[in-house]
Write a protein that holds these residues in place. Structure first.
Motif, short mmCIF file in Angstrom:
data_model
loop_
_atom_site.label_atom_id
_atom_site.label_comp_id
_atom_site.label_asym_id
_atom_site.label_seq_id
_atom_site.Cartn_x
_atom_site.Cartn_y
_atom_site.Cartn_z
N GLY A 1 23.84 11.25 3.81
CA GLY A 1 25.11 10.88 4.35
C GLY A 1 25.81 9.57 4.08
O GLY A 1 25.42 8.95 3.36
N PHE A 2 26.95 9.17 5.12
CA PHE A 2 27.38 8.05 5.04
C PHE A 2 26.76 7.17 5.55
O PHE A 2 25.91 7.19 6.43
CB PHE A 2 28.93 8.26 5.95
N ARG A 3 26.84 5.62 4.98
CA ARG A 3 26.10 4.53 5.58
C ARG A 3 26.88 3.97 6.55
O ARG A 3 26.42 3.38 7.46
CB ARG A 3 26.13 3.42 4.31
N ARG A 4 28.30 4.14 6.76
CA ARG A 4 29.18 4.21 7.84
C ARG A 4 30.05 4.97 8.17
O ARG A 4 30.56 5.52 7.12
CB ARG A 4 29.82 2.79 7.66
N ALA A 5 30.62 5.33 9.27
CA ALA A 5 31.47 6.32 9.64
C ALA A 5 32.70 6.39 8.78
O ALA A 5 33.30 7.34 8.30
CB ALA A 5 31.76 6.46 11.08
N ASP A 6 33.17 5.12 8.52
CA ASP A 6 34.48 4.94 7.75
C ASP A 6 34.19 4.19 6.35
O ASP A 6 35.06 3.60 5.89
CB ASP A 6 35.50 4.08 8.56
#
Length: 305
Positions: free
Chosen positions: A225-230
């Motif tokens: 998934g993403f490392r950070r939400a944004d």
């Protein structure tokens, strides 16, 4: 003061578009040298290319530099962001092919290698480009602006139909290790249909889930998934810092990008330097140095993933 590396670094990876093995070396350089690229595999013509905005000859899928002899190096933006974000002003970059290795799609591997090699202060004053008035470029629905500010600030907004990305915005001052801490590990991203289209055209042959975030509608295809939400808008800010570094000196000003990319940022620099009343070159004071991206970096600022 200007800064270079304490010792050379070497990184081995592969080119994003060719998929071929690439060996990158970043060497310390003397004060006033700037950032130069050297294609060590090119021996029949000039193989040195200055890392400057007016040597950019393509911005379609990455930022590509070229000299008058036709020697080129592409995908320079993530490395340039790492150099700017760690405050490296002088370095010779050697590469044995036409592409800087993509690594994990972020600046993190370059930042890690730079911090491991160490930073060397140089006995020469640092000069910066101070923005005096607003300069804006608007092209194909994208907008980018440079305006006066007391430090280097980047604000970015993106808006994608894919639900996995959607609309994201962020603003950040590039001081006190902010780039290293907040942006350096944020990866490039693309849509599944774009990957299919590029690979059918013989591009992105080295691309995969190990070096890019790939989304398909609401789904992120990367297992982690993403490392950070944004992460996506943060990567756009990373790209912007790397492309702005091609000004040749740190910029003291505020950059605002709306759906912008490599092309918009390069056109913005060209517009800036076409208006000499919009900027001035200054010697950086100790107070101003404290607000530059490379100031006060601590090992604890860096988190790879």
């Amino acid at each position: 003061m200007q800064r270079t590396l304490k010792q050379p670094i070497e990184i081995v990876g592969k080119g994003l578009h060719s998929g071929k093995r690439a060996v990158l070396r970043v060497l310390p350089a003397s004060a006033e040298y700037g950032i130069w690229m050297r294609r060590v595999d090119v021996t029949d013509r000039d193989n040195l290319i200055p890392a400057l905005y007016d040597h950019v000859n393509d911005t379609q899928l990455c930022t590509r530099l070229a000299n008058d002899a036709g020697t080129e190096v592409s995908t320079v933006e993530h490395l340039m962001a790492a150099l700017a974000g760690t405050g490296i002003h002088n370095a010779l970059i050697e590469i044995d092919g036409p592409e800087i290795p993509i690594m994990d799609g972020s600046s993190a591997p370059f930042v890690a290698a730079i911090l491991k090699a160490g930073l060397q202060e140089q006995d020469a004053p640092l000069r910066a480009i101070r923005i005096l008035k607003d300069v804006t470029i608007a092209v194909d629905g994208f907008t980018a602006t440079l305006s006066p500010a007391d430090s280097i600030e980047i604000e970015f907004e993106i808006d994608f139909d894919e639900a996995a990305i959607g609309q994201q915005s962020k603003s950040l001052k590039m001081s006190n290790g902010a780039f290293v801490r907040e942006l350096s590990n944020c990866r490039t991203f693309c849509r599944r249909r774009d990957v299919d289209m590029m690979q059918s055209a013989g591009l992105a042959l080295g691309g995969g889930l190990e070096n890019a975030i790939v989304v398909d509608g609401a789904d992120v295809l990367n297992p982690e998934g993403f490392r950070r939400a944004d992460e996506c808008v943060r990567h756009k800010m990373l790209d912007a810092l790397g492309d702005l570094a091609l000004a040749g000196s740190p910029i003291i000003g505020r950059y605002v990008g709306e759906k912008a990319g490599h092309r918009a940022t390069n056109l913005l620099l060209r517009e800036l330097f076409a208006n000499p009343d919009a900027w001035e070159m200054i010697d950086v004071t100790s107070e101003q140095w404290n607000d530059l991206p490379g100031a006060h970096i601590k090992p604890s600022d860096f988190v790879h993933a």
